[in-house]
Enzyme design. Structure first.
Site, mmCIF file in Angstrom:
data_model
loop_
_atom_site.group_PDB
_atom_site.id
_atom_site.type_symbol
_atom_site.label_atom_id
_atom_site.label_comp_id
_atom_site.label_asym_id
_atom_site.label_seq_id
_atom_site.Cartn_x
_atom_site.Cartn_y
_atom_site.Cartn_z
ATOM 1 N N ASP A 59 -43.904 -53.688 -30.429
ATOM 2 C CA ASP A 59 -45.058 -53.547 -31.316
ATOM 3 C C ASP A 59 -46.141 -54.585 -30.989
ATOM 4 O O ASP A 59 -45.820 -55.762 -30.758
ATOM 5 C CB ASP A 59 -44.571 -53.751 -32.757
ATOM 6 C CG ASP A 59 -45.620 -53.393 -33.784
ATOM 7 O OD1 ASP A 59 -45.992 -52.215 -33.852
ATOM 8 O OD2 ASP A 59 -46.056 -54.296 -34.530
ATOM 9 N N GLU A 119 -29.678 -58.392 -17.752
ATOM 10 C CA GLU A 119 -28.279 -58.824 -17.897
ATOM 11 C C GLU A 119 -27.382 -57.617 -18.156
ATOM 12 O O GLU A 119 -26.166 -57.716 -18.112
ATOM 13 C CB GLU A 119 -28.140 -59.770 -19.112
ATOM 14 C CG GLU A 119 -28.704 -61.153 -18.895
ATOM 15 C CD GLU A 119 -28.849 -61.934 -20.218
ATOM 16 O OE1 GLU A 119 -28.333 -61.477 -21.272
ATOM 17 O OE2 GLU A 119 -29.494 -62.991 -20.176
HETATM 18 C C1 NOJ Z 1 -48.460 -51.002 -34.623
HETATM 19 C C2 NOJ Z 1 -47.609 -50.044 -35.388
HETATM 20 O O1 NOJ Z 1 -47.502 -48.846 -34.670
HETATM 21 C C3 NOJ Z 1 -48.268 -49.875 -36.733
HETATM 22 O O2 NOJ Z 1 -47.663 -48.856 -37.479
HETATM 23 C C4 NOJ Z 1 -48.213 -51.190 -37.458
HETATM 24 O O3 NOJ Z 1 -48.933 -51.075 -38.671
HETATM 25 C C5 NOJ Z 1 -48.842 -52.310 -36.637
HETATM 26 N N1 NOJ Z 1 -48.436 -52.279 -35.264
HETATM 27 C C6 NOJ Z 1 -48.466 -53.669 -37.195
HETATM 28 O O4 NOJ Z 1 -47.120 -53.937 -36.958
#
Ligand code: NOJ
Length: 558
Positions: free
Chosen positions: A219, A274
């Site tokens: 993310d 790993e």
């Molecule tokens: C990207 C994610 O896809 C989204 O849903 C989220 O709100 C933001 N990152 C923050 O984590």
């Protein structure tokens, strides 16, 4: 023109399973609810493994399922090495992983390293500890400006709207320091200069890898490193990039896409390697296209999302440019390309393509750029979505699908304010409705409680018209979107070949390409009928007309 990647199909052994995988994204809260509390859960996913298998996908990617108050749909994580009790237990997770693996499906999980939730043990400890303590050093705390420190350290806005700094109350009850949150205030940003933070994430990667997880989706992979040297620039001095892109080509933005972030991923790569096969990873990095390859390098995460098609109109010229460019980029980085039209953050593509160009969501309405109302043509949207998806499945690289797109599901546009959950809605009252419309729980049956999602009322309201899109309404129905996806993904599995494509025709009306084994895909973006090449028509996204390809339709020929 021939876009090619040197990786031959023989290289697509177990270690390279991800290179041309069809990956199905599950948004766990909205997939299937086994215990009837209205929230999808892990056992719900396990119960649907036969369905997943029937799609001939190679992997599922689970959006966060970790303990969370769901301030941002689970992207606010309380504990990275556990399952949210509302969704199940670690034992349920293991059972799900076993069932998926037994069905020949790999498992990818979401890792959220930029921020935790404000309920994470570390953040609670930081709040309870004094200024300057080691506990505060795991996050980004600063004194406020002004005589009493009651002004934020900078005027930066958070991604969801509103300020990016939140003031805390010190343990002695006095107004205190401020912490940085690029997203919601319930999502404090970690301090990645702190080795403790780095070590803890290595532990998390090993924890899930040891449990049999095959890969990770990272993310906001481009946000972790920050240059917060003072004085912090004002937001008016912050460089701004184009639509949907964070950061700058030279990596000089104070928090987006800084070069140092790749040191982190080099360490992660050592952990991935790993394992046998090495764990895979894909970066969510909304960066300038010229810098995407850094995330996708074999010494880093290995693959990165490109959201270019997702941001494009249904337009042959745009598609062609994007495809050519991304294949070249992937080849140069050693990664394979990725393709995606829908996910949990954007308007479903069956709806997007039904909007006139420039149409989008503004508050409770669909509007054109200039502010006049825009009508969604759902039928046109679906026809184009089917054509686009079939085209995507024929491209070299990984295809990422989002739950419900195999049903042709439309965005739910009219969720009442009192039912909305997305922080983007709460932080932009009257301006943004947020992303709940693509997160409404799936309809499994045309009748019955919550359309077969579960025994309880679904956590986001499902509209009556969901019945027409239900799995059981499409199962074994020739021509249904579900059967189109099933058939196409099954063919794809057998047709996969070297990561190359040659354009046969690419003009304003038609995109026609051929893969090295003779697998051809033709899409009609224009309005007239298009003659198909000689061969067997394996599948088409809509009926042919006298053997010709109608507008907004794709066909595969061998
Ligand atoms: C990207 C994610 O896809 C989204 O849903 C989220 O709100 C933001 N990152 C923050 O984590």
């Amino acid at each position: 023109m021939n876009s090619s990647n040197d990786v031959s199909l023989d290289d697509c052994n177990e270690a390279n399973w991800w290179r041309q995988a069809a990956v199905y994204q599950i948004y766990p809260r909205s997939f299937a609810d086994a215990n009837g509390d209205g929230l999808g859960d892990i056992k719900g996913i396990t119960s649907r493994v036969p369905y997943l298998k029937s799609l001939s996908i190679d992997a599922v990617w689970l959006s966060p399922f970790y303990p969370s108050s769901l301030a941002d749909g689970g992207y606010d994580v309380d504990d990275y090495r556990n399952v949210d009790p509302k969704l199940g237990t670690l034992a349920d997770f293991d059972e799900m992983a076993t069932a998926l693996h037994a069905a020949g499906i790999k498992l990818v999980v979401d890792i959220v390293p930029n921020h935790s939730s404000d309920r994470h043990e570390w953040f609670k400890e930081a709040l309870a500890s004094p200024k300057g303590s080691a506990a505060r050093e795991r996050y980004i705390f600063r004194d406020g400006l002004g005589e009493n420190g009651d002004l934020p350290p900078s005027d930066w806005d958070s991604k969801f709207g509103g300020p990016a700094w939140e003031r805390i109350t010190e343990p002695d009850g006095t107004p205190g320091q401020w912490y940085l949150h690029i997203f919601a205030k319930e999502q404090p940003d970690f301090n990645w200069d702190n080795p403790e933070v780095r070590d803890d994430f290595l532990k998390t990667l090993r924890f899930w890898s040891d449990r049999g997880v095959d890969g990770f989706r990272i993310d906001v992979a481009h946000a972790l490193m920050k240059d917060l040297s003072e004085p912090l620039p004002s937001k008016t001095e912050l460089p701004v990039e184009g639509t949907g892109v964070d950061g700058l080509v030279d990596g000089s933005h104070p928090f987006w896409d800084r070069d140092e972030v790749h040191e982190i991923y080099a360490d992660w790569r050592k952990v991935f390697n790993e394992y046998t096969p090495p764990r895979a990873a894909v970066a969510e990095a909304w960066v300038h296209a010229d810098r995407r390859a850094r995330y996708a390098s074999p010494q880093g995460l290995g693959q990165a999302f490109n959201f270019d098609l997702l941001q494009a109109d249904f337009d042959a010229a745009q598609f062609r440019t994007i495809i050519t460019k991304n294949l070249a980029e992937a080849a140069a980085s050693g990664a394979s390309s990725t393709w995606v039209f829908s996910n949990h953050d954007v308007i479903r593509h069956a709806t997007r393509y039904g909007l006139p160009a420039g149409g989008g969501r503004h508050g409770q309405e669909w509007l054109l750029d200039g502010g006049s109302p825009a009508a969604v043509d759902a039928e046109l949207g679906l026809r184009r979505a089917r054509a686009a998806s079939l085209l995507m499945f024929a491209l070299p690289g990984s295809a990422y699908l989002y739950q419900g797109e195999e049903l042709g599901l439309q965005e739910v546009g009219d969720i009442v304010d009192s039912e909305r959950q997305d922080p983007a809605f709460f932080r932009n009252p009257g301006i943004e409705v947020g992303r709940d419309g693509c997160r409404v729980p799936l309809p499994w049956t045309a009748e019955g409680s919550a359309f077969g999602f579960g025994a309880g009322r679904a956590h986001l309201p499902q509209p009556e018209w969901f019945a027409g899109y239900a799995v059981d309404a499409q199962n074994n129905v020739p021509g249904s979107t579900l059967e189109l996806y099933r058939e196409a993904l099954l063919y794809r599995r057998h047709l996969l070949t070297e990561e190359q494509l040659t354009w046969v025709r690419a003009d304003d009306a038609v995109l026609h390409f051929v893969r090295p084994n003779g697998w051809q895909s033709v899409t009609n973006f224009g309005s007239g009928l298009v003659e198909l090449p000689v061969g067997i028509v394996l599948i088409s996204s809509g009926p042919l007309d006298g053997g010709k390809l109608p507008a907004n339709t794709t066909a595969w020929i061998v």
